[in-house]
Design a protein around this motif. Structure first.
Motif, mmCIF file in Angstrom:
data_model
loop_
_atom_site.group_PDB
_atom_site.id
_atom_site.type_symbol
_atom_site.label_atom_id
_atom_site.label_comp_id
_atom_site.label_asym_id
_atom_site.label_seq_id
_atom_site.Cartn_x
_atom_site.Cartn_y
_atom_site.Cartn_z
ATOM 1 N N LEU A 202 -12.035 9.330 -18.669
ATOM 2 C CA LEU A 202 -11.356 8.111 -19.079
ATOM 3 C C LEU A 202 -12.294 6.908 -18.963
ATOM 4 C CD1 LEU A 202 -8.471 7.155 -19.946
ATOM 5 C CD2 LEU A 202 -8.062 6.649 -17.527
ATOM 6 N N VAL A 203 -12.999 6.815 -17.855
ATOM 7 C CA VAL A 203 -13.932 5.708 -17.644
ATOM 8 C C VAL A 203 -15.089 5.779 -18.640
ATOM 9 C CG1 VAL A 203 -15.591 4.736 -16.006
ATOM 10 C CG2 VAL A 203 -13.323 5.422 -15.220
ATOM 11 N N ALA A 204 -15.590 6.966 -18.906
ATOM 12 C CA ALA A 204 -16.724 7.125 -19.817
ATOM 13 C C ALA A 204 -16.360 6.785 -21.259
ATOM 14 C CB ALA A 204 -17.262 8.552 -19.734
ATOM 15 N N ALA A 205 -15.099 6.956 -21.612
ATOM 16 C CA ALA A 205 -14.682 6.787 -23.005
ATOM 17 C C ALA A 205 -14.313 5.356 -23.356
ATOM 18 C CB ALA A 205 -13.505 7.708 -23.301
ATOM 19 N N HIS A 206 -14.230 4.458 -22.373
ATOM 20 C CA HIS A 206 -13.782 3.097 -22.636
ATOM 21 C C HIS A 206 -14.672 2.093 -21.911
ATOM 22 C CE1 HIS A 206 -10.211 5.678 -23.176
ATOM 23 N NE2 HIS A 206 -9.904 4.842 -24.154
ATOM 24 N N ASP A 207 -14.748 0.891 -22.460
ATOM 25 C CA ASP A 207 -15.528 -0.157 -21.800
ATOM 26 C C ASP A 207 -14.857 -0.630 -20.510
ATOM 27 O OD1 ASP A 207 -17.675 -0.370 -23.676
ATOM 28 O OD2 ASP A 207 -16.319 -1.399 -25.050
ATOM 29 N N HIS A 208 -13.535 -0.693 -20.535
ATOM 30 C CA HIS A 208 -12.797 -1.182 -19.372
ATOM 31 C C HIS A 208 -11.563 -0.307 -19.161
ATOM 32 C CE1 HIS A 208 -15.242 -4.843 -19.436
ATOM 33 N NE2 HIS A 208 -15.082 -4.810 -20.739
ATOM 34 N N VAL A 209 -11.348 0.117 -17.929
ATOM 35 C CA VAL A 209 -10.196 0.956 -17.599
ATOM 36 C C VAL A 209 -9.609 0.496 -16.270
ATOM 37 C CG1 VAL A 209 -9.403 3.267 -16.957
ATOM 38 C CG2 VAL A 209 -11.063 2.988 -18.799
ATOM 39 N N GLU A 210 -8.308 0.407 -16.206
ATOM 40 C CA GLU A 210 -7.600 0.217 -14.937
ATOM 41 C C GLU A 210 -6.230 0.857 -15.075
ATOM 42 O OE1 GLU A 210 -6.452 -3.890 -14.034
ATOM 43 O OE2 GLU A 210 -7.007 -4.417 -16.083
ATOM 44 N N PHE A 211 -5.598 1.121 -13.943
ATOM 45 C CA PHE A 211 -4.246 1.667 -14.016
ATOM 46 C C PHE A 211 -3.462 1.279 -12.777
ATOM 47 C CE2 PHE A 211 -6.702 4.975 -11.908
ATOM 48 C CZ PHE A 211 -5.870 5.420 -10.890
ATOM 49 N N TYR A 212 -2.160 1.191 -12.961
ATOM 50 C CA TYR A 212 -1.231 0.932 -11.866
ATOM 51 C C TYR A 212 -0.455 2.209 -11.587
ATOM 52 C CZ TYR A 212 -2.074 -4.062 -12.617
ATOM 53 O OH TYR A 212 -2.654 -5.290 -12.743
ATOM 54 N N ALA A 213 -0.504 2.658 -10.351
ATOM 55 C CA ALA A 213 0.274 3.820 -9.940
ATOM 56 C C ALA A 213 1.585 3.338 -9.322
ATOM 57 C CB ALA A 213 -0.510 4.650 -8.927
ATOM 58 N N VAL A 214 2.692 3.932 -9.723
ATOM 59 C CA VAL A 214 4.015 3.482 -9.277
ATOM 60 C C VAL A 214 4.582 4.485 -8.281
ATOM 61 C CG1 VAL A 214 6.335 2.821 -10.004
ATOM 62 C CG2 VAL A 214 4.376 2.396 -11.520
ATOM 63 N N PRO A 215 4.744 4.085 -7.009
ATOM 64 C CA PRO A 215 5.317 5.004 -6.014
ATOM 65 C C PRO A 215 6.681 5.533 -6.451
ATOM 66 C CG PRO A 215 4.379 3.066 -4.932
ATOM 67 C CD PRO A 215 4.358 2.788 -6.420
ATOM 68 N N TRP A 216 6.977 6.749 -6.020
ATOM 69 C CA TRP A 216 8.236 7.455 -6.278
ATOM 70 C C TRP A 216 8.393 7.944 -7.716
ATOM 71 C CZ3 TRP A 216 8.749 2.955 -3.139
ATOM 72 C CH2 TRP A 216 9.010 3.234 -1.793
ATOM 73 N N SER A 217 7.503 7.551 -8.603
ATOM 74 C CA SER A 217 7.661 7.949 -10.007
ATOM 75 C C SER A 217 6.663 9.014 -10.435
ATOM 76 C CB SER A 217 7.491 6.737 -10.914
ATOM 77 O OG SER A 217 6.125 6.352 -11.004
ATOM 78 N N ARG A 218 5.522 9.125 -9.695
ATOM 79 C CA ARG A 218 4.403 9.999 -10.069
ATOM 80 C C ARG A 218 3.857 9.634 -11.439
ATOM 81 N NH1 ARG A 218 2.369 10.880 -5.862
ATOM 82 N NH2 ARG A 218 1.065 12.482 -6.799
ATOM 83 N N LYS A 219 4.031 8.379 -11.811
ATOM 84 C CA LYS A 219 3.521 7.900 -13.095
ATOM 85 C C LYS A 219 2.560 6.738 -12.880
ATOM 86 C CE LYS A 219 7.126 9.271 -16.360
ATOM 87 N NZ LYS A 219 8.009 8.787 -17.440
ATOM 88 N N ALA A 220 1.791 6.448 -13.934
ATOM 89 C CA ALA A 220 0.856 5.332 -13.917
ATOM 90 C C ALA A 220 0.900 4.633 -15.262
ATOM 91 C CB ALA A 220 -0.561 5.820 -13.629
ATOM 92 N N LEU A 221 0.622 3.337 -15.243
ATOM 93 C CA LEU A 221 0.446 2.584 -16.483
ATOM 94 C C LEU A 221 -1.042 2.335 -16.626
ATOM 95 C CD1 LEU A 221 1.855 1.229 -18.868
ATOM 96 C CD2 LEU A 221 1.903 -0.907 -17.525
ATOM 97 N N VAL A 222 -1.628 2.862 -17.699
ATOM 98 C CA VAL A 222 -3.076 2.855 -17.885
ATOM 99 C C VAL A 222 -3.452 1.795 -18.921
ATOM 100 C CG1 VAL A 222 -5.102 4.261 -18.369
ATOM 101 C CG2 VAL A 222 -3.033 5.333 -17.442
#
Length: 323
Positions: A202-222
């Motif tokens: 993911l990092v190699a494929a984009h100039d900028h990457v960040e994500f938010y991990a949401v407790p209790w959901s096992r999901k992230a917003l990338v």
């Protein structure tokens, strides 16, 4: 002048013996010399986005907000000279009018230049440094009121890049800028497990990457961004209001207030948040895409870790939060 100072998050406060707001370098020198004569500690303060007690003092607090002008731009080298109290927001807009930009920005631009440099304010992207890496010169008022030109002393320049205000008070800074560019940013929800499994790719494929991990959901917003010369396609006023105001601020604040009043509701809030996340795209000038409007107060702690440790660290933090 003395008054109670409170940082942005409201969790740090102090009543310094004097709160000084110099309008130019001459006044700044006088402030520092008078503090030295009175045996008082000097702490510079910018916009108050330091979450720790960095600016707390019972001595002299020096507010740089009146030193807020762009002084010059070298059209050949792209080096911009600005007063240290200018905010990243104002500098980015001033540079954009001259066809330039900062190489990288964080998602908040309310910080002053001096504050952003002193605290290693950063953006994202494996190929790009933090804002302090763009510092190429400046003027530093030291504890005895003398002025040092950073470009004349390579060791002092390196030390001043992330000084936490320990070397003196910056009055001016010189930053290396780049030609203005645009960013195409894509936001997408994903399973946290998939994000962590493919983080290197993911990092190699984009100039900028960040994500938010949401407790209790096992999901992230990338958030994935690439630099582009494509024409800007800014969102409509209605869409901006819906995403940046209603969702990112008003709805988030409502959820946080609910969780504070009803702690047992946190697992439900987490699952609802994870389920409600949706994708979007944005194509606009870099300083408008990097930055988000943050009106919901928060306190954070930042840690730099090897990427290989990301999974272990993040899962441990989420487990702690959920417990």
């Amino acid at each position: 002048m003395s008054a109670t100072w409170v940082n942005w998050s409201g969790q740090q406060r102090c009543t310094p013996a004097r709160l000084e707001c110099p309008a130019d370098e001459t006044e700044l020198i006088d402030v520092v010399r008078r503090a030295a004569a009175d045996g008082l500690v000097v702490r510079p303060v910018g916009s108050g986005h330091s979450f720790g007690a960095l600016c707390v003092t019972d001595g002299v607090q020096v507010d740089l907000s009146r030193l807020d002008q762009l002084l010059s731009v070298d059209p050949v080298t792209g080096v911009a000279r600005a007063q240290a109290g200018m905010t990243l927001h104002d500098l980015s807009n001033a540079l954009h009018r001259q066809g330039l930009a900062l190489e990288s920005l964080g998602d908040i631009d309310k910080q002053t230049l001096a504050g952003a440099l002193a605290t290693a304010t950063h953006g994202t992207g494996a190929k790009f440094g933090n804002i302090s890496s763009q510092l190429v010169g400046g003027r530093l008022v030291t504890a005895d009121g003398s002025v040092r030109e950073l470009a004349d002393d390579p060791d002092l320049l390196r030390a001043a890049r992330v000084s936490l205000g320990s070397l003196g008070v910056l009055s001016e800074v010189s930053l290396q800028t780049v030609p203005a560019f645009r960013l195409h940013k894509r936001e997408a929800p994903a399973r946290l497990r998939d994000v962590l499994d493919g983080l290197d790719e993911l990092v190699a494929a984009h100039d900028h990457v960040e994500f938010y991990a949401v407790p209790w959901s096992r999901k992230a917003l990338v958030f994935m961004s690439r630099r582009t010369d494509e024409a800007a396609d800014p969102p409509s006023a209605l869409r901006t209001w819906f995403t940046d105001d209603l969702l990112a601020n008003r709805a988030l604040e409502l959820l946080q207030r609910t969780g504070r009043r009803l702690p047992r509701a946190h697992p439900v809030i987490g699952r609802v948040t994870g389920a409600a996340m949706s994708g979007s795209t944005r194509l606009d000038d870099s300083h408008r895409v990097f930055v988000a409007e943050r009106r919901v107060l928060f306190t954070e702690s930042e840690w730099a870790l090897p990427r290989a440790a990301a999974r272990e660290a993040l899962e441990a933090v989420i487990s702690l939060v959920e417990r």
